[in-house]
Write an enzyme that holds these catalytic residues in place. Structure first.
Site, PDB file in Angstrom:
ATOM      1  N   THR A 124       7.055 -30.692 -16.097  1.00  0.00           N
ATOM      2  CA  THR A 124       8.463 -31.016 -16.359  1.00  0.00           C
ATOM      3  C   THR A 124       8.521 -31.943 -17.561  1.00  0.00           C
ATOM      4  O   THR A 124       7.950 -33.033 -17.543  1.00  0.00           O
ATOM      5  CB  THR A 124       9.080 -31.710 -15.135  1.00  0.00           C
ATOM      6  OG1 THR A 124       8.956 -30.809 -14.044  1.00  0.00           O
ATOM      7  CG2 THR A 124      10.536 -32.053 -15.354  1.00  0.00           C
ATOM      8  N   CYS A 283       9.250 -36.057  -8.032  1.00  0.00           N
ATOM      9  CA  CYS A 283      10.074 -35.344  -9.019  1.00  0.00           C
ATOM     10  C   CYS A 283      11.482 -35.920  -9.201  1.00  0.00           C
ATOM     11  O   CYS A 283      11.820 -36.370 -10.296  1.00  0.00           O
ATOM     12  CB  CYS A 283      10.171 -33.876  -8.638  1.00  0.00           C
ATOM     13  SG  CYS A 283       8.557 -33.110  -8.509  1.00  0.00           S
ATOM     14  N   LYS A 286      11.937 -39.537 -10.763  1.00  0.00           N
ATOM     15  CA  LYS A 286      11.412 -39.555 -12.138  1.00  0.00           C
ATOM     16  C   LYS A 286      12.255 -38.664 -13.059  1.00  0.00           C
ATOM     17  O   LYS A 286      12.577 -39.056 -14.190  1.00  0.00           O
ATOM     18  CB  LYS A 286       9.956 -39.063 -12.076  1.00  0.00           C
ATOM     19  CG  LYS A 286       9.339 -38.613 -13.369  1.00  0.00           C
ATOM     20  CD  LYS A 286       7.867 -38.264 -13.175  1.00  0.00           C
ATOM     21  CE  LYS A 286       7.633 -36.843 -12.728  1.00  0.00           C
ATOM     22  NZ  LYS A 286       7.747 -35.817 -13.743  1.00  0.00           N
TER      23      LYS A 286
HETATM   24  C1  UGA Z   1      11.862 -30.769  -6.008  1.00  0.00           C
HETATM   25  C2  UGA Z   1      12.724 -29.513  -6.246  1.00  0.00           C
HETATM   26  O1  UGA Z   1      13.355 -29.116  -5.024  1.00  0.00           O
HETATM   27  C3  UGA Z   1      11.887 -28.363  -6.774  1.00  0.00           C
HETATM   28  O2  UGA Z   1      12.724 -27.243  -7.083  1.00  0.00           O
HETATM   29  C4  UGA Z   1      11.174 -28.820  -8.049  1.00  0.00           C
HETATM   30  O3  UGA Z   1      10.327 -27.797  -8.556  1.00  0.00           O
HETATM   31  C5  UGA Z   1      10.320 -30.052  -7.726  1.00  0.00           C
HETATM   32  O4  UGA Z   1      11.182 -31.091  -7.224  1.00  0.00           O
HETATM   33  C6  UGA Z   1       9.646 -30.474  -9.008  1.00  0.00           C
HETATM   34  O5  UGA Z   1      10.354 -30.774  -9.968  1.00  0.00           O
HETATM   35  O6  UGA Z   1       8.416 -30.372  -9.089  1.00  0.00           O
HETATM   36  P1  UGA Z   1      10.190 -31.561  -4.054  1.00  0.00           P
HETATM   37  O7  UGA Z   1      10.122 -32.866  -4.772  1.00  0.00           O
HETATM   38  O8  UGA Z   1       8.931 -30.923  -3.571  1.00  0.00           O
HETATM   39  O9  UGA Z   1      10.917 -30.446  -4.974  1.00  0.00           O
HETATM   40  O10 UGA Z   1      11.064 -31.799  -2.761  1.00  0.00           O
HETATM   41  P2  UGA Z   1      12.521 -31.426  -2.228  1.00  0.00           P
HETATM   42  O11 UGA Z   1      12.390 -30.504  -1.098  1.00  0.00           O
HETATM   43  O12 UGA Z   1      13.423 -31.022  -3.317  1.00  0.00           O
HETATM   44  O13 UGA Z   1      12.981 -32.846  -1.669  1.00  0.00           O
HETATM   45  C7  UGA Z   1      13.123 -33.984  -2.531  1.00  0.00           C
HETATM   46  C8  UGA Z   1      13.666 -35.167  -1.767  1.00  0.00           C
HETATM   47  O14 UGA Z   1      15.036 -34.938  -1.406  1.00  0.00           O
HETATM   48  C9  UGA Z   1      12.944 -35.448  -0.446  1.00  0.00           C
HETATM   49  O15 UGA Z   1      12.793 -36.848  -0.278  1.00  0.00           O
HETATM   50  C10 UGA Z   1      13.868 -34.867   0.607  1.00  0.00           C
HETATM   51  O16 UGA Z   1      13.726 -35.465   1.867  1.00  0.00           O
HETATM   52  C11 UGA Z   1      15.228 -35.157  -0.019  1.00  0.00           C
HETATM   53  N1  UGA Z   1      16.322 -34.262   0.445  1.00  0.00           N
HETATM   54  C12 UGA Z   1      16.273 -32.932   0.178  1.00  0.00           C
HETATM   55  C13 UGA Z   1      17.410 -34.814   1.105  1.00  0.00           C
HETATM   56  O17 UGA Z   1      17.476 -36.035   1.347  1.00  0.00           O
HETATM   57  N2  UGA Z   1      18.429 -33.985   1.482  1.00  0.00           N
HETATM   58  C14 UGA Z   1      18.415 -32.652   1.240  1.00  0.00           C
HETATM   59  O18 UGA Z   1      19.400 -31.959   1.620  1.00  0.00           O
HETATM   60  C15 UGA Z   1      17.305 -32.122   0.574  1.00  0.00           C
END
Ligand code: UGA
Length: 471
Positions: A124, A283, A286
């Site tokens: 990214t 992700c 940042k």
């Molecule tokens: C995120 C993106 O979803 C991916 O599409 C992207 O490729 C990735 O970042 C990246 O840039 O590499 P990720 O960090 O693995 O993926 O996790 P997510 O599932 O998106 O969750 C991120 C945070 O948001 C977590 O702390 C999760 O608990 C929180 N979250 C997620 C919420 O609090 N509410 C939600 O409805 C969804």
């Protein structure tokens, strides 16, 4: 399946390693390069280093056949037609992305390049990185006709990384030359033409031969912005629902019902509307900061992103206030904690809101007994065992004799806890759920005081009072 392409992937972190095994799964020959000899040795021996579904299986399948691991980027550069850069782009002190690893890789590739090669940004990165890589190549003496730089952002999520990679919603290819676009199209052909999904043993997911992922061709700059804008928008959705959940708490409304009503509008959609203790991970925090920094540098007013961050930070302080409101005072209280990873189904603790909360509660004088199915050994490195911090072998041991049990990570296995058993081991049956894992009515039946996010508190149902016969 389409013809095999020689691919190098530089960096064997989440994105690099998953991309490498998935390219092999799609039929390509892959060299995975990392400058950390210990990592390379571990991968060669079949250790995946991260907790990720399907990764051990795919690594086992290809480790001595279609995928090689090495530290020598020059050799990989000589052997491959496409080089994916998937090294870290950590946050610098000013909030923007530190691109020094990307630059170092580009310079090293430049020193060994002898034939036409497509260099692909997979990490990214902020807009204009593509141009900087091109300049770095030219400054290091590589003739312009020998390379193209393409942006191919990755959208996989930790915990479902392999399935996300092989079943993406879309594949974005930012290319300013037809030759480079054709190379990337050929690499992704098994997915875009659907042949992968008919292969015996293919990893299952949302795509199939009739529903293939679209490949979107854009300019390099658009592709770079798509990645940052996607993560920023998802973070915005989370902060939005968190702000709405606070409104629900103030009015005794139920955020779950509100999110359902919102998400049924197809223009809004139901995903990423789960309120909680704020987003974390390697992700979103940042990337939102980096995107804001890009806007600042370009003189663009994008204060909306600062507000997204502000709501995210305040959500944690709000949770601490919830714990205090439930327990009256915090000093000396013993809290069970379920979950330390930044989200469920991963052992990743980078920017974990759960760990931040543990630290905040310790600073208030609480003692913590924590359990996480996969992230405890990593957490011990940042929050060592002490008088105030201990680690339990299972959820019931974490809850044992505690004043309240906090749920801080949405591990799906927590949903299967035996609520009667949990209730019996706790000193006071108070559950404060930062992830809305349980139905308040069921918690009430199970005789808990159940406090969650944006939903009315549920209280233990009273045992039926036996009818007293009239005298
Ligand atoms: C995120 C993106 O979803 C991916 O599409 C992207 O490729 C990735 O970042 C990246 O840039 O590499 P990720 O960090 O693995 O993926 O996790 P997510 O599932 O998106 O969750 C991120 C945070 O948001 C977590 O702390 C999760 O608990 C929180 N979250 C997620 C919420 O609090 N509410 C939600 O409805 C969804």
């Amino acid at each position: 399946m389409s013809s095999s392409i020689q691919i190098a992937v530089v960096g064997s972190g989440y994105v690099g390693l998953v991309a490498a095994v998935c390219f092999a799964e799609m039929g390509h020959q892959v060299i995975c390069v990392d400058n950390d000899q210990r990592k390379v040795d571990a991968l060669r021996a079949g250790d995946t280093l991260i907790h990720e579904e399907h990764l051990p299986e795919l690594l086992g399948r290809y480790r001595n056949t279609k995928i090689k691991f090495m530290t020598d980027l020059s050799e990989a550069t000589r052997e491959c037609n496409a080089i994916f850069i998937a090294v870290g782009t950590p946050q610098s002190e000013t909030g923007d992305a530190d691109l020094s690893y990307v630059e170092a890789v580009a310079c090293e590739i430049a020193r060994s390049l002898t034939k036409y090669t497509v260099i692909v940004e997979k990490s990214t990165v902020p807009v204009y990185t593509n141009e900087w890589i091109r300049r770095a190549m030219e400054r290091n003496g590589v003739a312009r006709h020998l390379f193209d730089v393409v942006s191919n952002p990755e959208f996989l999520r930790e915990g479902t990384a392999v399935a996300d990679f092989l079943h993406p919603d879309r594949i974005v290819v930012g290319a300013d030359s037809e030759r480079a676009a054709a190379m990337l199209s050929a690499i992704y052909k098994p997915l875009t033409e659907g042949t992968y999904y008919t292969t015996p043993g293919a990893i299952a997911g949302s795509c199939n031969e009739h529903a293939v992922p679209p490949l979107l061709l854009t300019s390099t700059k658009s592709a770079e912005i798509i990645k940052h804008a996607s993560n920023a928008f998802l973070a915005l959705k989370i902060s939005f629902i968190n702000a709405v959940s606070n409104l629900c708490e103030a009015t005794d409304a139920n955020v779950q019902q509100v999110a359902l009503g919102l998400g049924l509008d197809s223009r809004i959609g139901p995903k990423f509307l789960r309120p909680g203790i704020g987003y974390g991970g390697s992700c979103f925090p940042k990337d939102v900061a980096a995107f804001r920094s890009v806007a600042d540098q370009l003189g663009i007013d994008f204060n909306l992103l600062a507000e997204v961050e502000r709501i995210n930070v305040s959500q944690k302080a709000r949770f601490v206030r919830k714990v205090r409101a439930a327990l009256w005072t915090l000093r000396g209280k013993k809290l069970g904690v379920l979950g330390l990873a930044f989200k469920g189904e991963t052992d990743d603790i980078r920017d974990s809101p759960a760990i931040e909360l543990v630290k905040m509660l310790m600073a208030e004088g609480c003692s913590i007994v924590a359990f996480d199915p996969a992230a405890m050994s990593r957490t011990k490195e940042v929050v060592p065992e002490s008088r105030q911090m201990s680690y339990a072998d299972n959820a019931y041991a974490a809850a044992d004799d505690c004043d309240a049990l906090l749920i801080l990570t949405d591990w799906s296995e927590f949903k299967d806890l035996d609520l009667d058993r949990l209730n019996k081991v706790m000193r006071y049956p108070i559950v404060i759920d930062g992830r809305n894992m349980f139905d308040p009515a069921i918690m009430s039946e199970a005789k808990f005081t159940y406090i969650s996010i944006g939903r009315p508190t549920a209280y233990p149902v009273r045992d039926a009072v036996p009818e007293v016969a009239a005298v």
